[in-house]
Design an enzyme around this catalytic site. Structure first.
Site, short mmCIF file in Angstrom:
data_model
loop_
_atom_site.label_atom_id
_atom_site.label_comp_id
_atom_site.label_asym_id
_atom_site.label_seq_id
_atom_site.Cartn_x
_atom_site.Cartn_y
_atom_site.Cartn_z
N ASN A 143 -39.06 20.54 -34.41
CA ASN A 143 -38.46 19.56 -33.50
C ASN A 143 -36.98 19.90 -33.34
O ASN A 143 -36.18 19.61 -34.23
CB ASN A 143 -38.66 18.15 -34.11
CG ASN A 143 -37.97 17.06 -33.30
OD1 ASN A 143 -37.50 17.31 -32.18
ND2 ASN A 143 -37.91 15.86 -33.86
N LYS A 198 -34.85 18.68 -31.33
CA LYS A 198 -34.02 17.52 -30.94
C LYS A 198 -33.06 17.92 -29.81
O LYS A 198 -33.44 18.71 -28.96
CB LYS A 198 -33.29 16.98 -32.18
CG LYS A 198 -34.28 16.71 -33.32
CD LYS A 198 -33.70 15.92 -34.45
CE LYS A 198 -34.77 15.72 -35.51
NZ LYS A 198 -34.33 14.93 -36.64
N HIS A 254 -41.00 8.83 -32.80
CA HIS A 254 -39.99 9.40 -33.71
C HIS A 254 -38.96 8.33 -34.05
O HIS A 254 -38.57 7.54 -33.21
CB HIS A 254 -39.32 10.62 -33.06
CG HIS A 254 -38.53 11.39 -34.06
ND1 HIS A 254 -37.28 11.00 -34.47
CD2 HIS A 254 -38.84 12.49 -34.80
CE1 HIS A 254 -36.85 11.83 -35.41
NE2 HIS A 254 -37.78 12.76 -35.62
N GLU A 273 -35.88 8.40 -34.44
CA GLU A 273 -34.64 8.38 -33.64
C GLU A 273 -34.86 7.64 -32.33
O GLU A 273 -33.92 7.08 -31.77
CB GLU A 273 -34.14 9.83 -33.42
CG GLU A 273 -33.50 10.36 -34.70
CD GLU A 273 -33.65 11.85 -34.91
OE1 GLU A 273 -33.95 12.58 -33.96
OE2 GLU A 273 -33.46 12.29 -36.07
N GLU A 316 -42.71 10.35 -41.73
CA GLU A 316 -41.30 10.75 -41.81
C GLU A 316 -40.47 9.57 -42.32
O GLU A 316 -40.06 8.71 -41.52
CB GLU A 316 -40.79 11.15 -40.43
CG GLU A 316 -41.55 12.30 -39.81
CD GLU A 316 -40.68 13.06 -38.81
OE1 GLU A 316 -40.47 14.25 -39.04
OE2 GLU A 316 -40.20 12.46 -37.85
N GLY A 374 -32.78 14.22 -41.67
CA GLY A 374 -31.43 14.72 -41.43
C GLY A 374 -30.43 14.38 -42.53
O GLY A 374 -29.23 14.54 -42.35
N SER A 434 -36.06 16.33 -43.79
CA SER A 434 -35.29 17.31 -44.57
C SER A 434 -36.16 18.35 -45.27
O SER A 434 -35.85 18.75 -46.38
CB SER A 434 -34.37 16.60 -45.57
OG SER A 434 -33.41 15.81 -44.91
P1 PGA Z 1 -35.03 16.90 -40.37
O1 PGA Z 1 -35.78 16.18 -39.15
O2 PGA Z 1 -35.94 18.01 -40.85
O3 PGA Z 1 -33.74 17.43 -39.79
O4 PGA Z 1 -34.81 15.88 -41.43
C1 PGA Z 1 -37.17 15.93 -39.19
C2 PGA Z 1 -37.58 15.19 -37.95
O5 PGA Z 1 -36.82 14.33 -37.50
O6 PGA Z 1 -38.66 15.44 -37.39
#
Ligand code: PGA
Length: 262
Positions: free
Chosen positions: A11, A13, A98, A100, A170, A176, A216
């Site tokens: 992903n 982003k 997601h 976010e 997640e 992140g 992460s």
């Molecule tokens: P990250 O993001 O690996 O940077 O923590 C995972 C995600 O949001 O799918």
């Protein structure tokens, strides 16, 4: 040994330039040639780069995914993109729910459910993301929150539509942040998700459903997580922006599922 094919998503982003996106896609495609075991790898670039990334992936087994869609088929939805438009340009997979989008953009569980249903109905593989906030985990509400997100997110989804479903667990506090869930903690939530799916949709769907872990994931943490029985792959954010790190994560996930040679 499970029969489920490992699924790994990158992903991206809201990152990269067009040139960087195409270069990264080419590097990911080239890096897969040394993997023997079956694995399903999907890249989720920003919308403007879907077409050039799709061209860069042509002829490789790496699949093209989108980070979002609108549930309506077409119409007056300024700035939005439909499932049919995504399919039209070669997208085969899409993310919904997601964190976010839930927490920063304000998508409700019901809206996530409409998107998920629309995407599955249009023939797209759909990766429904679920996960709890830190304060919810700290007071022991993780399973309750995740199940409520599944309930709303999969409203109207039949066992038939669920053949194209992937669920990504997640935990929001791990996305992140550099904090990865401990393998046993993640496994417990994955097992709870699978048993909820079994109750709602039956044994066949539950047994074949891939449940990815995200939050992460790094080359160092992937092997431990991948060796858990209900962790069938990863949704990778930050580390998917490095072809080398992403490749290490894919290798770790495949190795954990491969039979040990005699
Ligand atoms: P990250 O993001 O690996 O940077 O923590 C995972 C995600 O949001 O799918």
């Amino acid at each position: 040994m499970t029969h489920r094919t490992v699924a790994i998503g990158g992903n991206w982003k809201m990152n990269l330039s067009r040139r960087e996106a195409v270069e990264l896609a080419r590097a990911v495609a080239a890096s897969l040639s040394d993997l023997e075991a079956p694995v399903q790898v999907t890249l989720y670039p920003p919308f403007p780069y879907l077409i050039p990334v799709g061209e860069a992936l042509a002829g490789s087994p790496v699949r093209l995914g989108a980070q979002d869609l609108h549930p309506a088929a077409s119409g007056a939805y300024t700035g939005e993109v439909s499932a049919a438009m995504l399919r039209d340009i070669g997208v085969v997979s899409v993310l919904t729910g997601h964190s976010e989008r839930r927490h920063d953009i304000g998508e409700t569980p019901e809206f996530v459910g409409r998107k998920t249903h629309a995407a599955l109905s249009a023939g797209l593989e759909t990766v429904l993301c679920v996960g709890e906030l830190l304060e919810e985990r700290e007071v022991g509400r993780t399973e309750e929150i995740v199940i409520a997100q599944l309930d709303a997110g999969l409203s109207g989804v039949t066992a038939d539509l669920a053949s194209r479903l992937i669920i990504a667990y997640e935990p929001v506090w791990a996305i992140g942040t550099g904090r990865t869930a401990r393998p046993g903690d993640a496994q417990a939530v994955h097992a709870a998700i699978r048993s909820w799916v079994r109750e709602q949709m039956g044994d066949r769907v539950a047994a074949s459903l891939r449940i990815e872990y995200g939050g992460s994931v790094k080359p160092a943490t992937a092997p431990g997580l991948a060796s858990e029985p209900d962790i069938d792959g990863f949704l990778v954010g930050g580390a998917s922006l490095s072809a080398d790190d992403f490749h290490e994560i894919i290798r770790a996930a495949v190795a954990a599922r491969s039979p040990v040679s005699p």
